[in-house]
Design a protein around this motif. Structure first.
Motif, short mmCIF file in Angstrom:
data_model
loop_
_atom_site.label_atom_id
_atom_site.label_comp_id
_atom_site.label_asym_id
_atom_site.label_seq_id
_atom_site.Cartn_x
_atom_site.Cartn_y
_atom_site.Cartn_z
N TRP A 55 0.71 -1.06 -0.11
CA TRP A 55 0.04 -0.01 0.12
C TRP A 55 0.79 1.32 -0.08
N GLU A 56 2.05 1.07 0.14
CA GLU A 56 3.07 2.23 0.11
C GLU A 56 2.74 3.37 -0.99
N PRO A 57 2.67 2.85 -2.30
CA PRO A 57 2.67 3.64 -3.37
C PRO A 57 1.31 4.47 -3.33
N HIS A 58 0.16 3.80 -2.83
CA HIS A 58 -1.03 4.51 -2.72
C HIS A 58 -1.09 5.40 -1.64
N ILE A 59 -0.22 5.03 -0.46
CA ILE A 59 -0.35 5.91 0.50
C ILE A 59 0.60 7.33 0.27
N ASN A 60 1.67 6.94 -0.64
CA ASN A 60 2.41 8.31 -0.86
C ASN A 60 1.49 9.12 -1.83
N LEU A 111 5.40 4.92 7.41
CA LEU A 111 4.02 5.52 6.81
C LEU A 111 3.16 6.17 7.71
N ILE A 112 2.91 5.39 8.86
CA ILE A 112 1.95 6.34 9.90
C ILE A 112 2.63 7.74 10.30
N ASN A 113 3.99 7.70 10.57
CA ASN A 113 4.38 9.15 10.56
C ASN A 113 4.29 10.05 9.49
N GLN A 127 -1.17 16.20 8.96
CA GLN A 127 -2.30 16.96 10.08
C GLN A 127 -1.42 17.69 10.89
N GLN A 128 -0.27 17.25 11.30
CA GLN A 128 0.65 18.35 11.95
C GLN A 128 0.81 19.56 11.47
N ARG A 129 1.09 19.59 10.12
CA ARG A 129 1.12 21.00 9.39
C ARG A 129 -0.27 21.59 9.31
#
Length: 222
Positions: free
Chosen positions: A38-43, A94-96, A102-104
């Motif tokens: 799922w890394e490509p989707h998350i990126n 990926l979580i971070n 959201q932090q930004r």
């Protein structure tokens, strides 16, 4: 799709034309890869969300905090959570990366870009739980609805409760699913069943609004 190091290569035809083999393809807005990563989707989700957040920062910089927070919750966070019950990551990097969006947004909403400021305090002031907590809540609520047959998601026949319940506190629990691969272990059903088993019985057996409220309390304290 395969995770084999030496996969069999076969040609598939449709109307006489050989179908092209690709490493990834988007289906209903979700990027599915041939190795089920799922890394490509998350990126892609992170990149798209950052672009929207950048647009908000350029055009809403003079608005008050309430309007900025509403803009983030309406335009950015849905992008970060679309179909997240499917691709919810377990890898810390990926979580971070998702949390950093959201932090930004929290700095944008509070107009506080000082390096010495605490983003955690900003999130607390805005009453924003972490995205990881929200994804866990959504998975558990989806499983709850599936168990109650409120949605068209069938629970497989191999998902069963233990043959012997030791105490009344275990009435809601299911036998964990044995997984040979990390990919399957952290897919929706095995992972969410483990989270479900960790719930207090009174929380798991509560109904609708009471369940959601009890779930919020449990996830925040865990």
């Amino acid at each position: 799709m395969t995770r084999s190091k030496n996969p069999l290569t076969l040609d598939y035809k449709m109307k006489g034309e050989i179908l092209t083999t690709v490493k990834s393809s988007k289906y209903l807005g979700v990027l599915i890869t041939n190795d089920l990563s799922w890394e490509p989707h998350i990126n892609q989700v992170i990149n798209d969300s950052n672009k929207i957040l950048g647009f908000l920062r350029r055009n809403f910089s003079r608005c008050d905090s309430r309007i900025k927070a509403t803009a983030y919750q309406s335009l950015v966070r849905p992008k970060l959570e679309y179909a997240a019950t499917v691709w919810d990551p377990h890898q810390s990097q990926l979580i971070n990366k998702l949390e950093m969006v959201q932090q930004r947004a929290a700095r944008f909403a509070t107009s506080d870009y000082r390096r010495t400021s605490s983003v955690t305090s900003m999130l607390h002031t805005l009453h924003w739980p972490t995205l990881q907590q929200r994804r866990k809540k959504k998975r558990l609520m989806l499983l709850k609805r599936a168990i109650n047959e409120e949605i068209a998601i069938d629970i497989p026949s191999y998902v069963k409760k233990p043959s012997r319940q030791q105490r009344n506190t275990n009435l809601h629990k299911y036998t964990p699913i044995f997984c040979r691969t990390q990919c399957y272990k952290y897919s929706f059903l095995p992972r969410t069943l483990n989270d479900w088993n960790s719930l207090p019985t009174e929380t798991a057996l509560s109904q609708k609004a009471a369940f959601e409220q009890a779930l919020d309390t449990f996830i925040k304290s865990s």
